[in-house]
Design a protein around this motif. Structure first.
Motif, PDB file in Angstrom:
ATOM      1  N   LYS A 160     -17.111 -77.692  50.982  1.00  0.00           N
ATOM      2  CA  LYS A 160     -16.349 -78.939  51.070  1.00  0.00           C
ATOM      3  C   LYS A 160     -14.869 -78.696  50.751  1.00  0.00           C
ATOM      4  O   LYS A 160     -13.978 -79.232  51.430  1.00  0.00           O
ATOM      5  N   VAL A 161     -14.591 -77.891  49.732  1.00  0.00           N
ATOM      6  CA  VAL A 161     -13.204 -77.609  49.366  1.00  0.00           C
ATOM      7  C   VAL A 161     -12.509 -76.816  50.472  1.00  0.00           C
ATOM      8  O   VAL A 161     -11.360 -77.101  50.837  1.00  0.00           O
ATOM      9  N   ALA A 162     -13.207 -75.825  51.031  1.00  0.00           N
ATOM     10  CA  ALA A 162     -12.630 -75.045  52.132  1.00  0.00           C
ATOM     11  C   ALA A 162     -12.347 -75.937  53.335  1.00  0.00           C
ATOM     12  O   ALA A 162     -11.304 -75.809  53.994  1.00  0.00           O
ATOM     13  N   HIS A 163     -13.257 -76.848  53.609  1.00  0.00           N
ATOM     14  CA  HIS A 163     -13.065 -77.805  54.709  1.00  0.00           C
ATOM     15  C   HIS A 163     -11.862 -78.701  54.432  1.00  0.00           C
ATOM     16  O   HIS A 163     -11.053 -78.986  55.326  1.00  0.00           O
ATOM     17  N   SER A 164     -11.707 -79.127  53.183  1.00  0.00           N
ATOM     18  CA  SER A 164     -10.586 -79.991  52.812  1.00  0.00           C
ATOM     19  C   SER A 164      -9.254 -79.289  53.005  1.00  0.00           C
ATOM     20  O   SER A 164      -8.262 -79.903  53.421  1.00  0.00           O
ATOM     21  N   LEU A 165      -9.214 -77.988  52.716  1.00  0.00           N
ATOM     22  CA  LEU A 165      -7.984 -77.220  52.926  1.00  0.00           C
ATOM     23  C   LEU A 165      -7.569 -77.276  54.393  1.00  0.00           C
ATOM     24  O   LEU A 165      -6.402 -77.554  54.712  1.00  0.00           O
ATOM     25  N   ALA A 166      -8.495 -77.008  55.291  1.00  0.00           N
ATOM     26  CA  ALA A 166      -8.176 -77.021  56.717  1.00  0.00           C
ATOM     27  C   ALA A 166      -7.760 -78.407  57.181  1.00  0.00           C
ATOM     28  O   ALA A 166      -6.802 -78.558  57.958  1.00  0.00           O
ATOM     29  N   ILE A 167      -8.456 -79.429  56.708  1.00  0.00           N
ATOM     30  CA  ILE A 167      -8.128 -80.801  57.107  1.00  0.00           C
ATOM     31  C   ILE A 167      -6.754 -81.203  56.589  1.00  0.00           C
ATOM     32  O   ILE A 167      -5.960 -81.856  57.282  1.00  0.00           O
ATOM     33  N   ASP A 168      -6.421 -80.809  55.361  1.00  0.00           N
ATOM     34  CA  ASP A 168      -5.106 -81.119  54.803  1.00  0.00           C
ATOM     35  C   ASP A 168      -3.983 -80.497  55.615  1.00  0.00           C
ATOM     36  O   ASP A 168      -2.857 -81.006  55.639  1.00  0.00           O
ATOM     37  N   LEU A 169      -4.280 -79.383  56.291  1.00  0.00           N
ATOM     38  CA  LEU A 169      -3.269 -78.703  57.102  1.00  0.00           C
ATOM     39  C   LEU A 169      -3.358 -79.112  58.567  1.00  0.00           C
ATOM     40  O   LEU A 169      -2.744 -78.482  59.424  1.00  0.00           O
ATOM     41  N   ASP A 170      -4.120 -80.189  58.829  1.00  0.00           N
ATOM     42  CA  ASP A 170      -4.230 -80.780  60.172  1.00  0.00           C
ATOM     43  C   ASP A 170      -4.800 -79.820  61.204  1.00  0.00           C
ATOM     44  O   ASP A 170      -4.469 -79.891  62.393  1.00  0.00           O
TER      45      ASP A 170
END
Length: 367
Positions: A160-170
């Motif tokens: 989930k955290v790794a996914h959040s990183l990618a999403i935060d960077l669009d």
């Protein structure tokens, strides 16, 4: 400012192009980003451009996430160090190969039991021709693929955290196993790099007169041959088994072509050449089209423009006024005249009307 999907501090280990770009993107979300790099000058530049604050060894730090932006040949060691030093943090790496790094981590006796539950291998498929923090951009990952490669050990929280990183960077998130990822990038990234370099190597001692005839075809094929050799030595070495499988198939095709060209008028030779070209057509047609959708057939037209400021902008503005969307665009220059040749791709149904309207407006269109 859009809110972040992450909540705590992020430590980025490595402040080159990708590490600094991650820092810029996360800082734009309001996150506390800490930068650490073995090169003091690279770290200082990344701090100066606003990618984060400098890591201070004596300062106690409890990051939510550690991003390892290190070269592939040392990524496993850096990941292991981060898992040990920050026992509550999720650790991701962004190296372009995944299987070799995971195998190295699994073989390490120094890691505490269960440490790999906090690790997720990832690979942002983005970059630039330039390198280093001076080339960093916070928007580098916008709409670009970001592959998550969780292992059997990765916890749901770490994923989930790794996914959040990618999403935060669009970025656009994909999920592969490490083996699937390495096979995929061998085909769509590493093979093109090798083939471009092989073609470009033929040019090194070629007559200048011959190269003066080169156009977009040669430039398109060899563009990525300008990539950093030191980085590619690491990438190709780490993913050699997957690339080797594909290269053996290429060798078979080359042997077939060489045999056919050795007797180009022999019975069946022309058919074999046509079949080889058709196989290339079929493969090219499978490359995803605009926005990753199904491939589409477009029509191309070439417009001559004066080689002076503002001409391409004027052309595109007028195409917009006509009401036609440009699907793709390429630029070339005449070898003997001060003119540019703008190749424009449009939907087939729009081509005739666009040619007529541009011609009426005074543009010279080559059909």
């Amino acid at each position: 400012m859009n809110p972040s999907h992450l909540s705590g501090a992020v430590l980025v280990l490595g402040s080159g192009l990708l590490g600094a770009s991650i820092g810029l993107g996360l800082r734009a979300r309001g996150l506390d980003v800490v930068l650490s790099d073995p090169s003091p000058s690279a770290q200082a530049v990344a701090v100066d451009i606003g990618a984060g604050r400098a890591f201070v060894p004596a300062q106690e730090l409890h990051p939510e996430l550690v991003v390892v932006a290190a070269p592939p040949d040392v990524s496993a060691q850096v990941v292991a160090g981060a898992l040990t030093q920050y026992p509550s943090a999720v650790v991701v790496d962004i190296a372009s190969v995944k299987g070799a790094i995971l195998a190295q981590l699994e073989a390490m006796d120094s890691l505490a039991p269960g440490a790999l539950a906090r690790y997720v291998g990832t690979h942002p498929m983005a970059g630039r021709e330039r390198s280093g923090p001076v080339a960093a951009r916070g928007e580098l990952f916008n709409s670009m693929p970001w592959v998550l490669c969780p292992s059997e050990f990765s916890s749901a929280h770490a994923i989930k955290v790794a996914h959040s990183l990618a999403i935060d960077l669009d970025a656009v998130v994909f999920r592969f196993t490490a083996e699937e990822h390495d096979a995929a990038v061998a085909l769509v990234s590493h093979l093109p790099q090798v083939m471009a370099s092989l073609v470009a190597s033929r040019l090194a001692e070629s007559p200048s007169a011959a190269l003066s005839l080169s156009g977009n075809g040669l430039r398109d094929v060899t563009r990525i041959a300008a990539s950093d050799p030191a980085l590619w030595v690491q990438i190709l070495g780490a993913n050699a088994p997957k690339l080797l499988e594909i290269m053996q198939g290429v060798r078979t095709d080359l042997d077939r072509l060489i045999n056919t060209l050795s007797a180009p008028t022999a019975p069946g030779a022309r058919l074999d050449l046509a079949q080889l070209m058709t196989e290339g057509n079929e493969g090219q047609s499978r490359i995803p089209g605009k926005h990753g959708g199904p491939p589409q057939q477009y029509s191309w037209l070439t417009v001559l423009v004066d080689d002076k400021p503002g001409q391409i902008a004027k052309l595109l503005t007028e195409i917009g006024e006509i009401g036609v969307n440009v699907e793709d665009l390429r630029m070339d220059h005449s070898a003997g005249l001060q003119v540019g040749m703008v190749e424009i791709s449009v939907l087939p149904a729009k081509r005739v009307a666009l040619v007529e309207e541009l011609t009426a407006r005074g543009w010279k269109v080559l059909q």
